[in-house]
Design an enzyme around this catalytic site. Structure first.
Site, PDB file in Angstrom:
ATOM      1  N   VAL A   1      20.093  -2.453  21.400  1.00 31.98           N
ATOM      2  CA  VAL A   1      20.958  -3.618  21.266  1.00 31.98           C
ATOM      3  C   VAL A   1      20.131  -4.843  20.869  1.00 31.98           C
ATOM      4  O   VAL A   1      20.433  -5.525  19.888  1.00 31.98           O
ATOM      5  CB  VAL A   1      21.719  -3.887  22.595  1.00 31.98           C
ATOM      6  CG1 VAL A   1      22.482  -5.198  22.529  1.00 31.98           C
ATOM      7  CG2 VAL A   1      22.662  -2.725  22.898  1.00 31.98           C
TER       8      VAL A   1
ATOM      9  N   LEU B   1      28.070  -1.440  20.043  1.00 31.08           N
ATOM     10  CA  LEU B   1      27.479  -0.716  18.908  1.00 31.08           C
ATOM     11  C   LEU B   1      27.173   0.732  19.273  1.00 31.08           C
ATOM     12  O   LEU B   1      26.952   1.086  20.426  1.00 31.08           O
ATOM     13  CB  LEU B   1      26.221  -1.416  18.412  1.00 31.08           C
ATOM     14  CG  LEU B   1      24.989  -1.539  19.305  1.00 31.08           C
ATOM     15  CD1 LEU B   1      24.211  -0.249  19.421  1.00 31.08           C
ATOM     16  CD2 LEU B   1      24.088  -2.614  18.741  1.00 31.08           C
TER      17      LEU B   1
ATOM     18  N   CYS C   1      24.823   5.716  26.869  1.00 32.37           N
ATOM     19  CA  CYS C   1      25.911   4.846  27.350  1.00 32.37           C
ATOM     20  C   CYS C   1      27.064   5.571  28.026  1.00 32.37           C
ATOM     21  O   CYS C   1      27.389   5.261  29.174  1.00 32.37           O
ATOM     22  CB  CYS C   1      26.447   4.022  26.187  1.00 32.37           C
ATOM     23  SG  CYS C   1      25.296   2.777  25.663  1.00 32.37           S
TER      24      CYS C   1
ATOM     25  N   LYS D   1      26.341   7.189  31.459  1.00 33.82           N
ATOM     26  CA  LYS D   1      25.864   6.176  32.408  1.00 33.82           C
ATOM     27  C   LYS D   1      26.993   5.212  32.799  1.00 33.82           C
ATOM     28  O   LYS D   1      27.172   4.906  33.980  1.00 33.82           O
ATOM     29  CB  LYS D   1      24.701   5.409  31.755  1.00 33.82           C
ATOM     30  CG  LYS D   1      24.247   4.181  32.472  1.00 33.82           C
ATOM     31  CD  LYS D   1      23.034   3.577  31.796  1.00 33.82           C
ATOM     32  CE  LYS D   1      23.361   2.485  30.829  1.00 33.82           C
ATOM     33  NZ  LYS D   1      23.650   1.171  31.356  1.00 33.82           N
TER      34      LYS D   1
ATOM     35  N   ARG E   1      18.462  11.249  25.147  1.00 33.83           N
ATOM     36  CA  ARG E   1      18.922  10.907  26.498  1.00 33.83           C
ATOM     37  C   ARG E   1      20.279  11.560  26.803  1.00 33.83           C
ATOM     38  O   ARG E   1      21.214  11.423  26.034  1.00 33.83           O
ATOM     39  CB  ARG E   1      19.015   9.383  26.663  1.00 33.83           C
ATOM     40  CG  ARG E   1      17.637   8.767  26.879  1.00 33.83           C
ATOM     41  CD  ARG E   1      17.720   7.273  26.998  1.00 33.83           C
ATOM     42  NE  ARG E   1      18.000   6.653  25.709  1.00 33.83           N
ATOM     43  CZ  ARG E   1      18.155   5.339  25.541  1.00 33.83           C
ATOM     44  NH1 ARG E   1      18.094   4.530  26.573  1.00 33.83           N
ATOM     45  NH2 ARG E   1      18.391   4.836  24.341  1.00 33.83           N
TER      46      ARG E   1
HETATM   47  C1  UDX Z   1      28.767   4.820  22.616  1.00 37.11           C
HETATM   48  C2  UDX Z   1      29.986   3.976  22.233  1.00 37.11           C
HETATM   49  O1  UDX Z   1      30.667   4.597  21.139  1.00 37.11           O
HETATM   50  C3  UDX Z   1      29.571   2.559  21.871  1.00 37.11           C
HETATM   51  O2  UDX Z   1      30.711   1.771  21.635  1.00 37.11           O
HETATM   52  C4  UDX Z   1      28.759   1.968  23.038  1.00 37.11           C
HETATM   53  O3  UDX Z   1      28.299   0.673  22.708  1.00 37.11           O
HETATM   54  C5  UDX Z   1      27.568   2.862  23.374  1.00 37.11           C
HETATM   55  O4  UDX Z   1      28.050   4.194  23.662  1.00 37.11           O
HETATM   56  P1  UDX Z   1      26.817   6.089  21.320  1.00 37.11           P
HETATM   57  O5  UDX Z   1      26.279   6.462  22.661  1.00 37.11           O
HETATM   58  O6  UDX Z   1      25.876   5.592  20.279  1.00 37.11           O
HETATM   59  O7  UDX Z   1      27.947   4.952  21.456  1.00 37.11           O
HETATM   60  O8  UDX Z   1      27.518   7.387  20.738  1.00 37.11           O
HETATM   61  P2  UDX Z   1      28.974   7.855  20.298  1.00 37.11           P
HETATM   62  O9  UDX Z   1      29.052   7.940  18.830  1.00 37.11           O
HETATM   63  O10 UDX Z   1      30.032   7.101  20.989  1.00 37.11           O
HETATM   64  O11 UDX Z   1      28.936   9.356  20.880  1.00 37.11           O
HETATM   65  C6  UDX Z   1      28.698   9.588  22.249  1.00 37.11           C
HETATM   66  C7  UDX Z   1      28.662  11.058  22.546  1.00 37.11           C
HETATM   67  O12 UDX Z   1      29.964  11.626  22.450  1.00 37.11           O
HETATM   68  C8  UDX Z   1      27.793  11.884  21.593  1.00 37.11           C
HETATM   69  O13 UDX Z   1      27.090  12.842  22.360  1.00 37.11           O
HETATM   70  C9  UDX Z   1      28.781  12.559  20.670  1.00 37.11           C
HETATM   71  O14 UDX Z   1      28.304  13.787  20.164  1.00 37.11           O
HETATM   72  C10 UDX Z   1      29.959  12.767  21.607  1.00 37.11           C
HETATM   73  N1  UDX Z   1      31.261  12.828  20.931  1.00 37.11           N
HETATM   74  C11 UDX Z   1      31.753  11.747  20.273  1.00 37.11           C
HETATM   75  C12 UDX Z   1      32.024  14.001  20.994  1.00 37.11           C
HETATM   76  O15 UDX Z   1      31.583  14.999  21.606  1.00 37.11           O
HETATM   77  N2  UDX Z   1      33.264  14.033  20.412  1.00 37.11           N
HETATM   78  C13 UDX Z   1      33.778  12.964  19.766  1.00 37.11           C
HETATM   79  O16 UDX Z   1      34.919  13.076  19.266  1.00 37.11           O
HETATM   80  C14 UDX Z   1      33.008  11.780  19.680  1.00 37.11           C
END
Ligand code: UDX
Length: 454
Positions: free
Chosen positions: A18, A167, A279, A282, A346
């Site tokens: 961030v 983000l 995120c 957690k 992570r």
């Molecule tokens: C997330 C939130 O989207 C974001 O708004 C916040 O600020 C931080 O946490 P991020 O951790 O970067 O972002 O990943 P994201 O794209 O949301 O995916 C999270 C997890 O969910 C990944 O392991 C992804 O593979 C999984 N996922 C996501 C699925 O299994 N299915 C989906 O349909 C979408």
């Protein structure tokens, strides 16, 4: 470049995903930005124009803004408060498995800011908490620490806001440049107004929906957003389990049909191995902890977490039944990052799956286009790290696709057949173009699809 309305400069405390992305973005808009990071290695890298994190578009822009002197990184706060109008707190807030937050970095940043506040009266610094914190933290932890360390009163001699960050890793810069919303939590209207004006000048001329509310609401919006995204994923994964038990169910089609309902929407309904990353897991645990403390029933949060855990374990069980036991079997795990486009492992599903495979006696080979080194730090030397995909598949009894990297979608059937001891694949992320593979006699189990394989 004109920085009209953006003030003298901005300070950012913490150069994680961030903080660093925000710093580079602000600097790219011509805002003089000072980023304070306690890890000296990171500071050196940034000042050498090298990005310490793997993020699309970040290295090029970082190099540019450091070279132009618009972004400066340092390991101490020093005179920063004398040179900027706004300070963003973007330090980490790790939580234990029980969700109890470790706020020590936020507390330290608050104290440092307080101590560094100029003795000269008149300047009214605006402090903005961007770190994800439990509701109440900004007002009941950050505010008193700054007041105590500075001898100044919040709302009069400094301003304080919460401004959660939404983000996503892998598209951090893109998301920072084009946020879908801005949420500002403040007790004092003037504080919120200052931050709102700053963003209006920054994102001018685009109109981004902006919600101004209390600090507690803003803090809760962040946790609830991530818990809701996790809920959608666990929901579709539960449906994927139902599909697998039917005679011709396909969770992809069910998700498509669900997503056509505008009240539900198509996003975050990709079934697979569940959610990982820094995120979603957690923040969900954090919300569960917070709700439990208030005496709120946390049954739904438990269920989301439980389904996510089960989804990982089910893959190992599927592998075990496909191979008639895992002991001594060579399993190739494709993908280590918690999602494609990042080197972050992570809470990655892949890591849990590998540990479970090892515990059941399998020999594990792993591949990832970006996360091999980070995975090595977590997994140690108990697995074989392969920099080439086909090296990873060599003599494997089974391959598991654990991260949906584009390089895994269309493997060459004849190479697979000649390399693998048994041509068996578990597609944990539903990304394989299966037609050619099936025609070549390769057996595939896809998550969320009925399969007679096991
Ligand atoms: C997330 C939130 O989207 C974001 O708004 C916040 O600020 C931080 O946490 P991020 O951790 O970067 O972002 O990943 P994201 O794209 O949301 O995916 C999270 C997890 O969910 C990944 O392991 C992804 O593979 C999984 N996922 C996501 C699925 O299994 N299915 C989906 O349909 C979408």
């Amino acid at each position: 470049m004109s920085t009209g309305g953006l003030g003298r400069g901005v300070g950012v405390i913490g150069a994680g995903y961030v903080g660093l992305t925000l710093s580079v973005f602000l600097a790219s808009k011509g805002v003089k930005t000072i980023c304070v990071e306690r890890d000296g290695d990171k500071v050196r890298k940034i000042m050498d124009g090298v990005s310490p994190i793997h993020e699309q578009g970040l290295p090029e822009l970082l190099q540019h803004v450091v070279r132009d002197g618009v972004l400066e990184a340092r390991d101490e706060i020093g005179d920063m408060l004398e040179r900027v109008d706004i300070v963003f707190i973007t330090v980490g807030t790790p939580t234990g498995t029980d969700g109890v937050p470790d706020l020590s970095q936020v507390e330290e940043a608050s104290r440092q800011i307080g101590e560094a506040m100029p003795t000269r009266r008149g300047a009214t610094p605006l402090i903005v908490v961007k770190s994800t914190v439990p509701p109440g933290t900004t007002w009941h932890v950050v505010r008193p620490l700054i007041e105590e360390a500075s001898g100044r009163t919040c709302g009069e001699e400094f301003h304080l806001c919460v401004n959660p960050e939404f983000l996503r890793e892998g598209s951090a810069l893109q998301d920072t440049m084009n946020p879908d919303r801005i949420v500002i939590g403040a007790k004092h209207g003037e504080a919120a107004e200052r931050l709102k004006k700053f963003y209006e000048a920054l994102y001018h001329p685009s109109k981004i929906p902006t919600l101004v509310t209390t600090p507690t609401n803003a803090e809760l919006i962040k946790l609830a957003t991530n818990a809701f995204l996790a809920l959608k994923i666990s929901f579709i994964n539960l449906i994927s389990q139902v599909c697998e038990a039917t005679e011709d169910g396909d969770v992809g089609v069910v998700a498509e049909g669900l997503g056509l309902d505008p009240r539900i929407g198509p996003l975050f309904l990709r079934a697979g191995l569940g959610f990982g990353g820094s995120c979603l897991p957690k923040d969900l645990r954090s919300l569960r902890w917070f709700a439990a403390r208030l005496g709120v029933d946390t049954l739904l949060f438990e269920a989301i977490i439980g389904i996510n855990r089960a989804q990982r374990l089910r893959i190992v069980e599927k592998a075990e039944s496909m191979l008639g036991g895992l002991s001594g079997k060579r399993v190739a795990v494709l993908g280590l990052a918690f999602k494609p486009g990042t080197d972050d492992v992570r809470e990655s599903a892949s890591i849990d799956i590998i540990r479970e495979l090892l515990a059941r006696g399998a020999e594990v080979r792993v591949h990832d286009p970006a996360a091999l080194e980070n995975a090595r730090r977590v997994l140690g030397e108990g697995v074989t790290y392969c920099s080439e995909l086909y090296e990873c598949l060599d003599s494997a009894d089974l391959a598991i696709i654990a991260t949906e990297w584009p390089e895994y979608t269309d493997p060459d059937p004849s190479t697979i057949k000649s390399l693998m001891r048994k041509p068996l694949i578990i597609d944990g992320r539903r990304v394989l173009n299966t037609r050619r593979l099936l025609e070549a006699g390769i057996r595939i189990h896809t998550v969320g699809l009925y399969s007679p394989l096991a």
